[in-house]
Enzyme design. Structure first.
Site, PDB file in Angstrom:
ATOM      1  N   CYS A   9      -2.030   4.920  -5.271  1.00 61.89           N
ATOM      2  CA  CYS A   9      -2.812   4.073  -4.363  1.00 61.89           C
ATOM      3  C   CYS A   9      -2.916   2.725  -5.045  1.00 61.89           C
ATOM      4  O   CYS A   9      -3.215   2.663  -6.252  1.00 61.89           O
ATOM      5  CB  CYS A   9      -4.191   4.666  -4.107  1.00 61.89           C
ATOM      6  N   THR A  17       0.864  -1.179   0.000  1.00 59.55           N
ATOM      7  CA  THR A  17       0.000   0.000   0.000  1.00 59.55           C
ATOM      8  C   THR A  17       0.897   1.225   0.000  1.00 59.55           C
ATOM      9  O   THR A  17       1.977   1.199   0.598  1.00 59.55           O
ATOM     10  CB  THR A  17      -0.912   0.032   1.246  1.00 59.55           C
TER      11      THR A  17
END
Length: 230
Positions: A197, A83
């Protein structure tokens, strides 16, 4: 082959993409039915998301450091945080273990620099777009000029991530909204766009942008294979 230690579950939707990309690439490079040697510690994203929006970064740092230590104890040779946002505590995670951390921003920036680009647009969670831990690294280490969407567009990008993409919801309306955000970044001079992202790759691709798009999920996963097979 080195053992890849993956800190995942944030969300599992993108962690599944890491697992797929890594194993497909190992099989492509080694042939036959080869696959990656890997471990994954998968977080409960419900808890992580609540702590993120509460701004409890110390608790999040403790969770991430503990995950890294578990992977190290399990035999991982290096750590991959699956992430972008949770790289906010990358330094603390790295300090918690004796094995290396493969930072998601670095291979992404290296590809951008190699392409001869400098002014880049960044889309991701509000944390990634607005805080300095990511933009600052790109600027200080790689000399990139990073621009982010304006405040209404940042709200749109963030909301779609947390209300749709992390739950595996893909909507054409949201894809059109992201295309508009990218278009406005290009109008402001962005020569490329970083999909900052790991879930964004579920919604948009190069076909949705007039300038090069750099998918951090794919770049990070392929860089993990590079390191594992080095």
């Amino acid at each position: 082959m080195k053992v890849i230690g993956l800190i995942g579950g944030m969300s599992w939707e993108s962690s599944a993409e890491y697992y797929r990309i890594i194993n497909q690439e190992v099989r492509r490079r080694l042939g036959g039915v080869h696959s990656a040697r890997s471990l994954m510690w998968s977080m409960d994203f419900g808890t992580i998301e609540q702590l993120q929006h509460a701004g409890d970064w110390p608790a999040l740092t403790a969770e991430m450091a503990a995950a890294a230590r578990r992977l190290e104890a399990g035999g991982a040779d290096f750590i991959v945080i699956c992430t972008n946002t949770m790289h906010r505590m990358a330094d603390a995670v790295s300090a918690a273990v004796a094995i290396p951390l493969l930072h998601i921003a670095d291979p992404t920036a290296q590809r951008i620099v190699s392409a001869g680009l400098r002014r880049v647009g960044l889309i991701g969670t509000a944390f990634t777009m607005e805080q300095d831990f990511y933009r600052g690294r790109l600027a200080a280490r790689f000399g990139l000029d990073v621009i982010v969407p304006d405040e209404p567009d940042r709200r749109t990008v963030h909301g779609i991530i947390y209300h749709e993409l992390v739950a595996g919801i893909i909507r054409d309306e949201s894809r059109r909204a992201y295309r508009a955000v990218i278009r406005r970044l290009v109008e402001r001079g962005a020569e490329a766009v970083i999909m900052g992202c790991t879930e964004i790759m579920l919604l948009i691709s190069q076909a949705d942008s007039a300038v090069p798009v750099f998918d951090t999920t794919e770049i990070h996963a392929l860089s993990a294979v590079d390191l594992a097979l080095a």
